[in-house]
Design a protein around this motif. Structure first.
Motif, PDB file in Angstrom:
ATOM      1  N   ILE A   7       0.833  -1.203   0.000  1.00  0.00           N
ATOM      2  CA  ILE A   7       0.000   0.000   0.000  1.00  0.00           C
ATOM      3  C   ILE A   7       0.870   1.256   0.000  1.00  0.00           C
ATOM      4  N   LYS A   8       1.946   1.236   0.763  1.00  0.00           N
ATOM      5  CA  LYS A   8       2.855   2.390   0.801  1.00  0.00           C
ATOM      6  C   LYS A   8       3.481   2.626  -0.572  1.00  0.00           C
ATOM      7  N   THR A   9       3.856   1.564  -1.247  1.00  0.00           N
ATOM      8  CA  THR A   9       4.417   1.686  -2.593  1.00  0.00           C
ATOM      9  C   THR A   9       3.393   2.296  -3.545  1.00  0.00           C
ATOM     10  N   LEU A  10       2.149   1.827  -3.479  1.00  0.00           N
ATOM     11  CA  LEU A  10       1.090   2.390  -4.324  1.00  0.00           C
ATOM     12  C   LEU A  10       0.843   3.859  -3.993  1.00  0.00           C
ATOM     13  N   HIS A  11       0.898   4.206  -2.716  1.00  0.00           N
ATOM     14  CA  HIS A  11       0.688   5.590  -2.292  1.00  0.00           C
ATOM     15  C   HIS A  11       1.791   6.506  -2.827  1.00  0.00           C
ATOM     16  N   ILE A  12       3.019   6.055  -2.720  1.00  0.00           N
ATOM     17  CA  ILE A  12       4.154   6.849  -3.219  1.00  0.00           C
ATOM     18  C   ILE A  12       4.091   6.965  -4.739  1.00  0.00           C
ATOM     19  N   LEU A  13       3.774   5.876  -5.423  1.00  0.00           N
ATOM     20  CA  LEU A  13       3.640   5.934  -6.884  1.00  0.00           C
ATOM     21  C   LEU A  13       2.510   6.876  -7.296  1.00  0.00           C
ATOM     22  N   GLY A  14       1.389   6.825  -6.574  1.00  0.00           N
ATOM     23  CA  GLY A  14       0.273   7.719  -6.874  1.00  0.00           C
ATOM     24  C   GLY A  14       0.657   9.182  -6.706  1.00  0.00           C
ATOM     25  N   ALA A  15       1.349   9.485  -5.612  1.00  0.00           N
ATOM     26  CA  ALA A  15       1.791  10.865  -5.373  1.00  0.00           C
ATOM     27  C   ALA A  15       2.767  11.314  -6.468  1.00  0.00           C
ATOM     28  N   THR A  16       3.630  10.416  -6.861  1.00  0.00           N
ATOM     29  CA  THR A  16       4.603  10.729  -7.912  1.00  0.00           C
ATOM     30  C   THR A  16       3.896  10.992  -9.230  1.00  0.00           C
ATOM     31  N   VAL A  17       2.896  10.187  -9.547  1.00  0.00           N
ATOM     32  CA  VAL A  17       2.146  10.365 -10.798  1.00  0.00           C
ATOM     33  C   VAL A  17       1.399  11.700 -10.779  1.00  0.00           C
ATOM     34  N   ILE A  18       0.728  12.007  -9.679  1.00  0.00           N
ATOM     35  CA  ILE A  18      -0.009  13.272  -9.595  1.00  0.00           C
ATOM     36  C   ILE A  18       0.936  14.450  -9.772  1.00  0.00           C
ATOM     37  N   PHE A  19       2.003  14.461  -9.009  1.00  0.00           N
ATOM     38  CA  PHE A  19       2.932  15.587  -9.046  1.00  0.00           C
ATOM     39  C   PHE A  19       3.678  15.644 -10.375  1.00  0.00           C
ATOM     40  N   ALA A 142       0.372  23.504  -2.546  1.00  0.00           N
ATOM     41  CA  ALA A 142      -0.282  22.586  -1.617  1.00  0.00           C
ATOM     42  C   ALA A 142       0.338  21.197  -1.699  1.00  0.00           C
ATOM     43  N   MET A 143       0.605  20.740  -2.907  1.00  0.00           N
ATOM     44  CA  MET A 143       1.186  19.401  -3.055  1.00  0.00           C
ATOM     45  C   MET A 143       2.619  19.342  -2.506  1.00  0.00           C
ATOM     46  N   LEU A 144       3.374  20.427  -2.650  1.00  0.00           N
ATOM     47  CA  LEU A 144       4.716  20.456  -2.051  1.00  0.00           C
ATOM     48  C   LEU A 144       4.632  20.308  -0.535  1.00  0.00           C
ATOM     49  N   VAL A 145       3.693  21.027   0.080  1.00  0.00           N
ATOM     50  CA  VAL A 145       3.543  20.942   1.534  1.00  0.00           C
ATOM     51  C   VAL A 145       3.046  19.559   1.941  1.00  0.00           C
ATOM     52  N   VAL A 146       2.153  18.964   1.157  1.00  0.00           N
ATOM     53  CA  VAL A 146       1.687  17.605   1.449  1.00  0.00           C
ATOM     54  C   VAL A 146       2.865  16.633   1.446  1.00  0.00           C
ATOM     55  N   PHE A 147       3.751  16.754   0.452  1.00  0.00           N
ATOM     56  CA  PHE A 147       4.950  15.899   0.441  1.00  0.00           C
ATOM     57  C   PHE A 147       5.748  16.085   1.727  1.00  0.00           C
ATOM     58  N   HIS A 148       5.950  17.325   2.122  1.00  0.00           N
ATOM     59  CA  HIS A 148       6.690  17.603   3.356  1.00  0.00           C
ATOM     60  C   HIS A 148       6.011  16.946   4.563  1.00  0.00           C
ATOM     61  N   LEU A 149       4.702  17.120   4.674  1.00  0.00           N
ATOM     62  CA  LEU A 149       3.973  16.548   5.801  1.00  0.00           C
ATOM     63  C   LEU A 149       4.040  15.028   5.818  1.00  0.00           C
ATOM     64  N   MET A 150       3.956  14.421   4.660  1.00  0.00           N
ATOM     65  CA  MET A 150       3.994  12.953   4.579  1.00  0.00           C
ATOM     66  C   MET A 150       5.368  12.418   5.006  1.00  0.00           C
ATOM     67  N   VAL A 151       6.424  13.123   4.633  1.00  0.00           N
ATOM     68  CA  VAL A 151       7.769  12.655   4.928  1.00  0.00           C
ATOM     69  C   VAL A 151       8.147  12.961   6.380  1.00  0.00           C
ATOM     70  N   SER A 152       7.852  14.187   6.842  1.00  0.00           N
ATOM     71  CA  SER A 152       8.337  14.589   8.166  1.00  0.00           C
ATOM     72  C   SER A 152       7.381  14.266   9.314  1.00  0.00           C
ATOM     73  N   LYS A 153       6.079  14.157   9.007  1.00  0.00           N
ATOM     74  CA  LYS A 153       5.057  13.849  10.013  1.00  0.00           C
ATOM     75  C   LYS A 153       5.212  14.740  11.262  1.00  0.00           C
ATOM     76  N   PRO A 154       5.235  16.063  11.068  1.00  0.00           N
ATOM     77  CA  PRO A 154       5.461  16.948  12.214  1.00  0.00           C
ATOM     78  C   PRO A 154       4.238  17.076  13.116  1.00  0.00           C
ATOM     79  N   THR A 155       4.474  17.481  14.336  1.00  0.00           N
ATOM     80  CA  THR A 155       3.387  17.866  15.225  1.00  0.00           C
ATOM     81  C   THR A 155       3.197  19.351  15.006  1.00  0.00           C
ATOM     82  N   LEU A 156       2.008  19.717  14.589  1.00  0.00           N
ATOM     83  CA  LEU A 156       1.759  21.130  14.264  1.00  0.00           C
ATOM     84  C   LEU A 156       1.164  21.878  15.443  1.00  0.00           C
TER      85      LEU A 156
END
Length: 156
Positions: A7-19, A142-156
């Motif tokens: 599922i993680k592989t599909l999620h990363i591939l999907g994000a890559t395709v969209i971007f 927005a998509m750049l920030v989504v990538f950041h959030l997905m990778v860093s998983k910060p507490t906001l």
């Protein structure tokens, strides 16, 4: 291969395709627009519309499904700051993308009609292109920030 990794592989591939598709088609549309040739714009816009249906739309549908599955499998709450932020920004990108899809159809048709008639691009084309261009920036950011959030998983 375990379920989470698949599922993680599909999620990363999907994000890559969209971007990647978004960036690539935006570059092609901008380059065609700058050349100003109605028949060239019509061809590029036709390909961009096709790419949205073949690549972007399935990936856009896949992302929330795989993202939700990943969060639940990993034990995260969908209310965690970084997930909620990602969902909201993904929604913003989608809210920009939907009118862009309609605009691309109109740009294609207007350019095709101008090419067939041997005329310059009409004022409506230029007005719609400005909207297309303007809507791309918040979606891209927005998509750049989504990538950041997905990778860093910060507490906001």
């Amino acid at each position: 291969m375990d379920t989470y990794f698949l599922i993680k592989t599909l999620h990363i591939l999907g994000a890559t395709v969209i971007f990647g598709t978004g960036l690539g088609t935006a570059f092609q549309m901008l380059a065609a627009h700058r050349r100003g040739d109605p028949s060239g714009i019509a061809l590029v816009a036709r390909n961009v519309v096709s790419a949205d249906w073949v690549f972007t739309t399935p990936a856009v549908i896949l992302q929330p499904i795989t993202g939700t599955a990943l969060a639940l499998l990993a034990g995260y709450s969908l209310w965690d700051d970084w997930i909620l932020g990602s969902i909201l920004l993904y929604g913003l990108a989608g809210a920009c993308w939907l009118p862009v899809v309609w605009i691309q159809y109109r740009l294609r048709d207007l350019a095709r009609n101008a090419a067939k008639a041997g005329q310059d691009l009409p004022a409506e084309y230029h007005r719609l292109f400005r909207w297309w261009f303007a809507l791309g920036w918040p979606a891209f950011g927005a998509m750049l920030v989504v990538f950041h959030l997905m990778v860093s998983k910060p507490t906001l």
